[in-house]
Design a protein around this motif. Sequence first.
Motif, PDB file in Angstrom:
ATOM      1  N   GLY A   1      -4.158  11.155   5.813  1.00  0.00           N
ATOM      2  CA  GLY A   1      -4.558  10.589   7.094  1.00  0.00           C
ATOM      3  C   GLY A   1      -3.800   9.311   7.404  1.00  0.00           C
ATOM      4  N   TYR A   2      -3.712   8.422   6.424  1.00  0.00           N
ATOM      5  CA  TYR A   2      -2.966   7.166   6.607  1.00  0.00           C
ATOM      6  C   TYR A   2      -1.485   7.446   6.852  1.00  0.00           C
ATOM      7  N   GLN A   3      -0.962   8.429   6.166  1.00  0.00           N
ATOM      8  CA  GLN A   3       0.447   8.796   6.304  1.00  0.00           C
ATOM      9  C   GLN A   3       0.747   9.285   7.722  1.00  0.00           C
ATOM     10  N   ILE A   4      -0.066  10.214   8.210  1.00  0.00           N
ATOM     11  CA  ILE A   4       0.137  10.760   9.558  1.00  0.00           C
ATOM     12  C   ILE A   4      -0.021   9.670  10.614  1.00  0.00           C
ATOM     13  N   TYR A   5      -1.055   8.864  10.465  1.00  0.00           N
ATOM     14  CA  TYR A   5      -1.339   7.829  11.459  1.00  0.00           C
ATOM     15  C   TYR A   5      -0.228   6.783  11.510  1.00  0.00           C
ATOM     16  N   THR A   6       0.255   6.373  10.349  1.00  0.00           N
ATOM     17  CA  THR A   6       1.312   5.363  10.301  1.00  0.00           C
ATOM     18  C   THR A   6       2.602   5.886  10.911  1.00  0.00           C
ATOM     19  N   ILE A   7       2.989   7.107  10.577  1.00  0.00           N
ATOM     20  CA  ILE A   7       4.202   7.694  11.149  1.00  0.00           C
ATOM     21  C   ILE A   7       4.068   7.852  12.659  1.00  0.00           C
TER      22      ILE A   7
ATOM     23  N   GLU B   1     -10.022   2.270   2.770  1.00  0.00           N
ATOM     24  CA  GLU B   1     -11.145   1.442   2.332  1.00  0.00           C
ATOM     25  C   GLU B   1     -10.928  -0.012   2.763  1.00  0.00           C
ATOM     26  N   MET B   2     -12.021  -0.720   3.025  1.00  0.00           N
ATOM     27  CA  MET B   2     -11.914  -2.082   3.523  1.00  0.00           C
ATOM     28  C   MET B   2     -11.251  -3.010   2.507  1.00  0.00           C
ATOM     29  N   ASP B   3     -11.453  -2.756   1.203  1.00  0.00           N
ATOM     30  CA  ASP B   3     -10.853  -3.642   0.213  1.00  0.00           C
ATOM     31  C   ASP B   3      -9.344  -3.452   0.109  1.00  0.00           C
ATOM     32  N   ARG B   4      -8.801  -2.406   0.722  1.00  0.00           N
ATOM     33  CA  ARG B   4      -7.347  -2.207   0.781  1.00  0.00           C
ATOM     34  C   ARG B   4      -6.808  -2.358   2.201  1.00  0.00           C
ATOM     35  N   PHE B   5      -7.673  -2.778   3.130  1.00  0.00           N
ATOM     36  CA  PHE B   5      -7.253  -2.821   4.534  1.00  0.00           C
ATOM     37  C   PHE B   5      -6.101  -3.789   4.751  1.00  0.00           C
ATOM     38  N   SER B   6      -6.171  -4.975   4.147  1.00  0.00           N
ATOM     39  CA  SER B   6      -5.125  -5.972   4.351  1.00  0.00           C
ATOM     40  C   SER B   6      -3.771  -5.442   3.906  1.00  0.00           C
ATOM     41  N   SER B   7      -3.732  -4.755   2.755  1.00  0.00           N
ATOM     42  CA  SER B   7      -2.479  -4.184   2.257  1.00  0.00           C
ATOM     43  C   SER B   7      -2.013  -3.033   3.148  1.00  0.00           C
ATOM     44  N   ALA B   8      -2.951  -2.176   3.544  1.00  0.00           N
ATOM     45  CA  ALA B   8      -2.596  -1.054   4.417  1.00  0.00           C
ATOM     46  C   ALA B   8      -2.084  -1.556   5.762  1.00  0.00           C
ATOM     47  N   LEU B   9      -2.690  -2.620   6.271  1.00  0.00           N
ATOM     48  CA  LEU B   9      -2.241  -3.206   7.518  1.00  0.00           C
ATOM     49  C   LEU B   9      -0.827  -3.762   7.381  1.00  0.00           C
ATOM     50  N   GLY B  10      -0.496  -4.305   6.205  1.00  0.00           N
ATOM     51  CA  GLY B  10       0.838  -4.847   5.989  1.00  0.00           C
ATOM     52  C   GLY B  10       1.918  -3.794   6.116  1.00  0.00           C
ATOM     53  N   LEU B  11       1.760  -2.667   5.423  1.00  0.00           N
ATOM     54  CA  LEU B  11       2.750  -1.592   5.507  1.00  0.00           C
ATOM     55  C   LEU B  11       2.765  -0.983   6.899  1.00  0.00           C
ATOM     56  N   PHE B  12       1.592  -0.791   7.466  1.00  0.00           N
ATOM     57  CA  PHE B  12       1.456  -0.210   8.805  1.00  0.00           C
ATOM     58  C   PHE B  12       2.243  -1.021   9.831  1.00  0.00           C
ATOM     59  N   THR B  13       2.097  -2.332   9.810  1.00  0.00           N
ATOM     60  CA  THR B  13       2.733  -3.171  10.808  1.00  0.00           C
ATOM     61  C   THR B  13       4.227  -3.365  10.565  1.00  0.00           C
ATOM     62  N   ILE B  14       4.648  -3.391   9.303  1.00  0.00           N
ATOM     63  CA  ILE B  14       6.070  -3.597   9.050  1.00  0.00           C
ATOM     64  C   ILE B  14       6.881  -2.365   9.458  1.00  0.00           C
TER      65      ILE B  14
ATOM     66  N   ALA C   1       0.813  -1.223   0.000  1.00  0.00           N
ATOM     67  CA  ALA C   1       0.000   0.000   0.000  1.00  0.00           C
ATOM     68  C   ALA C   1       0.843   1.268   0.000  1.00  0.00           C
ATOM     69  N   PHE C   2       1.958   1.283  -0.746  1.00  0.00           N
ATOM     70  CA  PHE C   2       2.750   2.505  -0.854  1.00  0.00           C
ATOM     71  C   PHE C   2       1.965   3.615  -1.544  1.00  0.00           C
ATOM     72  N   ASP C   3       1.073   3.240  -2.451  1.00  0.00           N
ATOM     73  CA  ASP C   3       0.271   4.254  -3.126  1.00  0.00           C
ATOM     74  C   ASP C   3      -0.649   4.972  -2.139  1.00  0.00           C
ATOM     75  N   ILE C   4      -1.223   4.215  -1.199  1.00  0.00           N
ATOM     76  CA  ILE C   4      -2.068   4.838  -0.182  1.00  0.00           C
ATOM     77  C   ILE C   4      -1.230   5.732   0.717  1.00  0.00           C
ATOM     78  N   PHE C   5      -0.051   5.275   1.082  1.00  0.00           N
ATOM     79  CA  PHE C   5       0.819   6.044   1.968  1.00  0.00           C
ATOM     80  C   PHE C   5       1.216   7.379   1.334  1.00  0.00           C
ATOM     81  N   CYS C   6       1.433   7.371   0.020  1.00  0.00           N
ATOM     82  CA  CYS C   6       1.852   8.588  -0.671  1.00  0.00           C
ATOM     83  C   CYS C   6       0.694   9.561  -0.893  1.00  0.00           C
TER      84      CYS C   6
END
Length: 492
Positions: free
Chosen positions: A265-271, A386-399, A256-261
């Motif tokens: 909101g996802y960017q701030i929360y992950t950092i 979005e829920m259909d990208r949650f698994s990918s977003a969770l992957g980057l978030f956790t790593i 989910a690098f595309d979401i991060f870029c």
Amino acid sequence: MSQGEAAGHGTAKTQDRGWAWMVLLAAVLLQALTLGFPCCIGVFFTDLQHEFQASNSQTSWFPSIMVAVLHGGGPLCSILVKQFGCRFVVMLGGLLSGLGMVSSSFCKSISQLYLTAGLITGLGSCFSFQAGVTVLGYYFVRWRTLANAMASTGVSLGFTLWPLLSQYLLNEMGWRNTFLIFGGILLNCCVCGAIMRPIQLASGSLPQSAKPEEEPGSRAEEAQLSNGASPHNPMLQQHTRRTKCFQVYLLQKYLAFDIFCQNKGYQIYTIGVTWMMMGFALPHVYLVPYAIHNGVEERKAALLISIIGFINIFIRPLTGLLSGHRTFTGRRIYLFSLAVLLCGLSNFICVISAKFSVLILYCVILSIAMSGVGALTFQVLMDVVEMDRFSSALGLFTILESITLLIGPPLTGLLVDITSDFHYVFYNSSFFLISAALFMGLSFCALEKKNKLREASKAHLDNPSRYQYSETSTEPKAENQSPPAVEYITSV
């Protein structure tokens, strides 16, 4: 879900009712077995130091690797979930967790524990835990906030029972036999996985959408190679370009690098969460050694972690119900930041005194704050993407957070070894937690004001925006399925 998931017995009609509640019960047990397990490692800290003649820093690498792999294995877990489904991945994780702890009982050095209990058990716990979280997002829609909060009570249950069980078994039969028994207990993740029947969504299998893009390209590439295309053939050059594009696609799909870029909101929360994790795990690793170092009995020291878990059992569901109220729609990130801030401030209690009564007060306050963090962590993430990208977003978030989880305790342990002062554990924890809370709260507040000013400016120009959710996109969104909670934090 994957092709195997789509062929399952469950349907969208089971969402929010029926078998969904059995899946929730399995998720509670999974989190007790996986996320709750590392909390008991502090009970073995002193014994492992004496057994292997290791320093604080060397010994703390063992739980750090376990927790870091537990969180950082997200991308690999995401790939397996998309290919084989949540049920298979949960059961595979149970097998790995059990194998890792059984192998740990035969270790002859602290470095072997890094591999067995750290890497193997951590990876197994990651598979079981993250696949269990993902499947909840498909089984629950209306009650998703409550379901996540209820599932997180499993962590509290684990925090309560694991230290007590660990201390009892350690006194009765030593750490090696205890680790052997733990291997058998962790195999129960397989039972939880068996309960998680695949569910077929009404809209079809979401991850299947990638296959029409992959298969034509791969078939064309096979045809080019079988026809003996030369390296200078334009067709082969096109194949190379397609390969590079496919690699980029895989990064977007699983990390989910595309979401991060694009998604602020996802960017701030992950950092913010990544920085927070530098200090969040420190009390869990060092509280028991700190209490023992200051003259508290081992049995009472282990009880401190159980107190944290016991209070969490009752507070987490209340936090989930509170955060699910419409008053907090779009404001859950502020509740999360407030909980992180309280965690950081509570650490100063340990600096004041190390008496058992004072440490109990610390555990009560910390457990209340931890309830907010635990109940809201994944709910806020589901609000952001979005829920259909949650698994990918969770992957980057956790790593990303696993990196700081890995280096935080050993670096603090090194500081304790140099200074012989356990107070630095709580100073460090407070610094990272407080700064992370202020960063997330102020950043989201600024982002919300920015979006409101933009909307007001466009309304003044009599040009209603079709891009109110977009920071960078130049194309209007055809269909918005996001709940109102993410209106100010989504920028896709």
